[in-house]
Scaffold this active site. Structure first.
Site, PDB file in Angstrom:
ATOM      1  CG  HIS A 293      -0.453   0.019   2.541  1.00 59.13           C
ATOM      2  ND1 HIS A 293      -0.134   1.194   3.177  1.00 59.13           N
ATOM      3  CD2 HIS A 293      -0.177  -0.977   3.418  1.00 59.13           C
ATOM      4  CE1 HIS A 293       0.313   0.918   4.396  1.00 59.13           C
ATOM      5  NE2 HIS A 293       0.306  -0.402   4.560  1.00 59.13           N
ATOM      6  CG  ASP A 305       2.792   0.063   7.767  1.00 57.26           C
ATOM      7  OD1 ASP A 305       2.282  -0.382   6.729  1.00 57.26           O
ATOM      8  OD2 ASP A 305       2.179   0.188   8.838  1.00 57.26           O
ATOM      9  CD  GLU A 339      -3.059  -1.560   5.531  1.00 57.98           C
ATOM     10  OE1 GLU A 339      -3.181  -2.641   6.125  1.00 57.98           O
ATOM     11  OE2 GLU A 339      -2.537  -0.557   6.075  1.00 57.98           O
ATOM     12  CD  GLU A 340      -1.265   1.807   7.904  1.00 55.71           C
ATOM     13  OE1 GLU A 340      -1.983   1.191   8.707  1.00 55.71           O
ATOM     14  OE2 GLU A 340      -0.082   1.489   7.688  1.00 55.71           O
ATOM     15  CG  ASP A 367       1.126  -3.817   4.920  1.00 49.80           C
ATOM     16  OD1 ASP A 367       2.007  -3.000   5.252  1.00 49.80           O
ATOM     17  OD2 ASP A 367      -0.079  -3.695   5.245  1.00 49.80           O
ATOM     18  CG  HIS A 438       0.792   1.838  12.851  1.00 44.09           C
ATOM     19  ND1 HIS A 438      -0.428   1.279  13.167  1.00 44.09           N
ATOM     20  CD2 HIS A 438       1.056   1.420  11.582  1.00 44.09           C
ATOM     21  CE1 HIS A 438      -0.861   0.559  12.150  1.00 44.09           C
ATOM     22  NE2 HIS A 438       0.025   0.620  11.175  1.00 44.09           N
TER      23      HIS A 438
END
Lengths: 475, 475
Positions: A293, A305, A339-340, A367, A438
């Site tokens: 992504h 990420d 995506e997130e 991912d 994250h």
């Protein structure tokens, strides 16, 4: 479930890094299922595999994946869903791809939310004054400008919350302090914590960051308010502060926090999935999809990420094009958007392409980091897994021969594998993945040129072989 | 330097963790120097050493060092020089000590600075907007409220800075990006960077944080403006942002930052060194000093730097008192104040007690972590080192028998060992020490109850044996 698959499953055992099951190969069984001809056919790809590895690990492509990822990440930084910078980064990837002579590039529009983090501040007022670092969770509700002030109730798990009467939660701040075990298990406190706390009358909820390690590092992530609950502000705090508050609480001290959180939510932005096709020579309508992504969280730089995952997927058609390798089926690279905030791009793709879903021969996603590749985490029938296991044997020289059996590999692609489409995520040496996940620490410093080369070479060669086999991957 | 010591030195070899030299024991030499009687005397302490270890590792003191450290750190948090919280924490330690029946506790006043960090913000303006995390360095100058805006010049080392003409530095921001090798080596870019940049006309200087590892973690620390240079604002940024800016700079991109830093400096505060005596039975005027510093940086909680070191030093007289062990010489625990802004408490003590300095038999400090103890880093004559090496042999069972030769062990005590007083710092398994050092991550999560028990037991037993030996440690 038939007897064969029972026999098959009892030969599995658990490995740690990917919280999944490893196929302990009962080679007779797979040999029987595949037959000599198919095994021979798979091994006939040894030379082309070597060519790809050589080109990427020692040839003109050496270092290219890292370099292009660094240029991209350094230029755009974080690319949250719904932002202009995400759209500009998509345009950049289209241009970069076309420069490689790959002109079958299209985008498909997707309605996505924009959640913009504003001021965030937690101050411990009792038993002493202290700033508490935080990251609001995705789509969190806001507080009044002066913040919400409340006493903390610390709970280890949902069962403990259930056991506390509502009058002891009402008006308070629930702090979940689960100890990290496996992401899929612990993350429920982030994704569902606010709803469960709200249902018992809490005014806000906090969660100990979902990570095994911290240098005072808060980790954001998505969460969802259940239907009917009051959407209360919710955030992650560091392991260190969660443990500090827990020690205070366990001693019987009253812990009082003031939480200020502002943000803006616009549910009506437009973003795009990006599709790059290297058309197949015999069955162009049949697809082997490689994907990652392009969106990221608003903190960090989205290098791990999922910049790395997107770039090894970008590399696949690029390397094949450069090496003039055209498989029988189409290799499609997809850069999912949004995506997130809930796999939004992938859901949109699945819906838009549902009537052609029979054409997806195999779907792959990276991912979970692009550290040194170890193999694939595979979902599919026993025969599908046997085929992939045989292909993976070709990658012994780079230590990427492990097949991990995973019912729901990846994140975006789980939507597809859940429908019975065979697929795999990149199984890699990602023991530290959740240290960075994250956070502000998701930067180029996580990435390693040699490991990205290995990942790109492996990803490309696997996709090529699957796309070129005489038979489809069975469902 | 005589021939013996030359022979002695050539038997040394370098080990990595403490950047120091290990005494490769030429046991004949030490045996000759010590003689059978002294060796036998040292080994006669085996039982008392066992008693101390048993009491701390398996007896009533088990977990006590961690628990008391946690209570202290959780109650006070950061304890910067010149603050009320530091003075309250000193009062707390006095009370805690007296509760143990140790009433020979005095404090000695020291004039210390208070440097209060205000708003700090760096924004990259070109080539794209990005917040750059920072921590101003100790006593840094401030910027105007609107900040200073300037172009960045990246330099790897001082030689590179020297090679750039002044007109290319004037009006710009110098960013030092040394790669961490050893703290003592790399830290010069933090401590002297601003002065050298200012001397060439820079308006501010930044340094890549002095650490081998980062989760987007800035590290503060002290720095000193050389006489005659304009004191320019100076701060540390993360490895990640330093490397990002370096990549941009190396590509020829113009990097422009706006730096806002405010702070207040008051040079006339009063703090206190704390002295706890367990009086010796035969030579109460003679001292074996165990020490750590009570002040901390304003970020983090000062659990590791140097809460742990202070608490193992606190534990020494406490454990001896509880076990009714009174050595011939006095064991004095000292909690230095204002170490972080320049060893201010230690300098004051040295000055005030200079006329009794012959009475310091041995001086010990723990200020490099209280991870599992491995032995001691020792400064002193060959005979002094041989005595300590023989004592350390008693600690094989806990793997703490290593003698590291270090000309300038510790931080505060270097003032004393530099004057020829024999001394040692705690050699411990501190490979990650600089991950946490001077950051928000210096919290109780760094500390481990079992390792603190080992440290406290080791520290106490070593101090007891040295304080009780029939001979002084020779100079």
């Amino acid at each position: 479930m038939n007897f064969d698959s029972i026999v098959f499953i009892v030969t599995l055992f658990v490995i740690l890094p990917n919280e999944a099951k490893v196929l302990k190969k009962t080679s007779n069984t797979c040999e029987d299922i595949l037959g000599d001809d198919l095994i021979e056919e798979i091994w006939s790809y040894r030379n082309v595999k070597d060519d790809i590895l050589k080109y990427v690990l020692d040839g003109d492509f050496k270092g290219k994946t890292y370099d292009e990822l660094a240029k991209f990440v350094d230029k755009f930084g974080a690319r949250p869903s719904g932002t202009d910078v995400l759209e500009k980064s998509i345009d950049y990837m289209i241009e970069l791809t076309k420069k490689e002579g790959l002109n079958d590039v299209i985008t498909e529009e997707v309605k996505v939310p924009l959640w913009e983090r504003g001021e965030e501040k937690i101050t411990m007022l009792e038993p002493r004054e202290k700033d508490i670092a935080l990251l609001g969770l995705g789509k969190s509700a806001t507080t009044p400008p002066e913040g919400l002030t409340g006493e903390v109730v610390v709970v280890r798990n949902f069962e403990e919350l259930e056991g506390i009467s509502e009058d002891k939660i009402k008006g308070k701040i629930v702090l979940y302090v689960p100890v990290f075990t496996a992401y899929g298990e612990t993350v429920t406190y982030r994704s569902q914590g606010a709803s469960k706390a709200s249902a018992k009358g809490a005014i806000a909820s906090l969660v100990r960051s979902i990570t095994p390690y911290s240098l005072y590092t808060p980790h954001t992530g998505s969460q969802t308010y259940a239907d009917g609950v009051v959407p209360i502000p919710t955030a992650a705090i560091t392991l260190e502060d969660a443990d500090l508050i827990t020690r205070m609480y366990d001693k019987g001290e009253k812990v009082v926090l003031n939480i200020k959180m502002s943000s803006k939510l616009d549910e009506n932005k437009i973003s795009r999935n990006t599709l790059i096709d290297l058309k197949g020579s015999e069955y162009p309508e049949k697809l082997v999809i490689v994907s990652g992504h392009i969106d990221s969280w608003d903190v960090g730089q989205g290098a791990m990420d999922d910049g790395g995952g997107m770039f090894v997927s970008w590399a696949a058609p690029v390397i094949l094009k450069r090496l003039h390798l055209t498989p029988k089926r189409t290799v499609r690279a997809i850069f999912w958007t949004a995506e997130e905030l809930g796999l939004i791009g992938a859901y949109a793709y699945e819906k838009a392409h549902r009537n052609e879903s029979d054409n997806i021969n195999f779907i792959m996603e990276s991912d979970e980091g692009t550290f040194a590749p170890l193999g694939l985490a595979v979902s599919g029938t026993q025969k599908a897994r046997c085929i992939i296991a045989e292909i993976l044997k070709l990658f012994k020289s780079i230590n990427a021969s492990t097949l991990v059996e995973e019912n729901s590999p990846g994140s975006d692609i789980a939507i597809f594998t859940g429908n019975g489409i065979p697929g795999a995520s990149l199984h890699n040496d990602n023991g530290k993945y959740f240290w960075f996940h994250h956070t502000e620490a998701d930067t180029m410093n996580v990435e390693n040129p040699d490991e990205l080369d290995l990942g790109a070479a492996f990803w490309t060669a696997v996709a090529y072989i699957i796309a070129d086999l005489s038979i489809d991957i069975p469902r």
